[in-house]
Design an enzyme around this catalytic site. Structure first.
Site, PDB file in Angstrom:
ATOM      1  N   ILE A  13       0.766  -1.361   0.009  1.00 18.86           N
ATOM      2  CA  ILE A  13       0.151   0.126   0.038  1.00 18.86           C
ATOM      3  C   ILE A  13       0.905   1.382  -0.013  1.00 18.86           C
ATOM      4  CG2 ILE A  13      -1.915  -1.248   1.090  1.00 18.86           C
ATOM      5  CD1 ILE A  13      -0.829   0.473   3.817  1.00 18.86           C
ATOM      6  N   CYS A  14       0.270   2.328  -0.261  1.00 20.72           N
ATOM      7  CA  CYS A  14       0.847   3.838  -0.376  1.00 20.72           C
ATOM      8  C   CYS A  14       1.318   4.019   1.337  1.00 20.72           C
ATOM      9  CB  CYS A  14      -0.010   4.871  -0.677  1.00 20.72           C
ATOM     10  SG  CYS A  14      -0.279   4.770  -2.461  1.00 20.72           S
ATOM     11  N   PRO A  15       2.680   4.434   1.271  1.00 19.85           N
ATOM     12  CA  PRO A  15       3.372   5.216   0.293  1.00 19.85           C
ATOM     13  C   PRO A  15       4.389   4.048   0.132  1.00 19.85           C
ATOM     14  CG  PRO A  15       4.244   6.109   2.640  1.00 19.85           C
ATOM     15  CD  PRO A  15       3.158   4.913   2.635  1.00 19.85           C
TER      16      PRO A  15
END
Lengths: 79, 268
Positions: A13-15
């Protein structure tokens, strides 16, 4: 087009999608191409935008099935 | 770059910076930095360098934690009163980041031990509170050609300069000799705004990271002066003194000077 390096960050997932993509880009020489396989929808926009900010070229962003995307980036600037 | 998943997350905000990246973060993790003092400046410098992942931090201080330190020395705490400052600092920094090895030296820095202590480190940070140490550290760094980030604080004002031997001026190019004893009051006598140490220490840590990364412009040949009351930063250019007794073309100082002896003799 045959990429010089492939990166699978499905499940990430981000970041960290971007962190891992950036680290992979650092291993390339200028002119070489990275193919990123991912399934985190927000990264479809954020990775190309960030890579452009770093000075690289986004060659392609493509949905390849119900869950997965491929982003292809060419390295343009030395780290 | 072979970061663990944990390191990748810990250093992600560095890795994302073009000026740092994975390569820069690796340089940081391989760096060895020596801190003179575990007090007002040594605490924030060490704290941020540990957070940044500097591989080895050596730290020397002969004092123990006192309650009067805690208004500014953020690596220590109330429970640690009486504990050697370097042990307290080691605990704090290593708890913050287990990637970092902190090497504590509970000792006085002297003309006898300084060269041996700093020789295996890449960069020296001076956060000492007295002129005899300040000049000794400068001279030792010039002799061994070690980059030195020097910081000082008093009341509401602090200053930082970065000394890169052979490239820029040294501390003696600025001020050739220490002031006579008693002329400049100590923090103990004159007081210091606690948070000032955080500002100056953070500037020193910034310079250290820039030296490690080889990025940006250093305070080489410049002294930055921060005044907390005016909330002003002033940069003063400091030229290299060709007649500097330490780094000039005909240096007269060939060995380390024990100014403490000299100062205490003068005082009596």
């Amino acid at each position: 087009m045959q990429p010089d390096k492939r990166l699978n960050i499905k499940g990430e997932i981000c970041p960290y999608t971007l962190v891992k993509s950036k680290l992979a880009m650092e291993d390339l020489d200028v002119g070489e191409v990275l193919e990123i396989l991912l399934d985190y929808p927000e990264a479809i926009n954020s990775i190309p935008k960030a890579m452009q900010n770093y000075g690289h070229t986004v060659l392609n962003v493509e949905k390849i099935n119900d869950t997965d995307w491929v982003i292809i980036i060419r390295k343009e600037v030395k780290d | 770059m072979d970061f663990t998943e944990e390191q990748l997350r810990r250093y992600s905000r560095h890795i994302l910076l073009p000026e740092v990246g994975g390569k820069g973060q690796k340089k940081i993790s391989q760096a060895k930095v020596f801190l003179v003092g575990a007090g007002g400046l040594g605490c924030p410098v060490g704290y941020y360098l540990a957070a940044a992942g500097v591989g080895r931090i050596g730290i020397i201080d002969n004092d123990t934690v006192e309650i009067s330190n805690l208004q500014r020395q953020i690596a220590h705490n109330t429970k640690r009163i009486g504990m050697p400052k370097v042990i307290s600092a080691k605990q704090t920094f290593e708890e913050l980041n287990p990637d970092v090895e902190v090497v504590p030296y509970k000792d006085k820095l002297t003309t006898k031990n300084i060269l041996d202590l700093i020789k295996d480190y890449d960069i020296v940070v001076d956060g000492s509170d007295n002129f005899s140490t300040r000049y000794m550290v400068n001279d030792a760094c010039v002799m061994l050609k070690k980059p030195l980030v020097s910081g000082a604080i008093l009341r509401f004002e602090g200053q930082v300069t970065t000394i890169i031997p052979e490239e820029g001026p040294c501390y003696r190019c600025l001020f050739e000799e220490p002031p006579p004893p008693g002329l400049v009051p100590s923090c103990q006598e004159a007081g210091v705004l606690g948070v000032l140490t955080g500002v100056i220490g953070s500037l020193q840590a910034t310079e250290v990271l820039k030296i490690i990364l080889g990025k940006g412009e250093l305070l080489k040949g410049e002294l930055i002066i921060y005044n907390a009351l005016r909330m002003s930063f002033r940069k003063v250019k400091v030229p290299k003194n060709p007649d500097c007794p330490m780094c000039g073309s005909h240096p007269t100082i060939k060995e380390l000077i024990d100014y403490e002896e000299y100062c205490s003799l003068q005082a009596h």
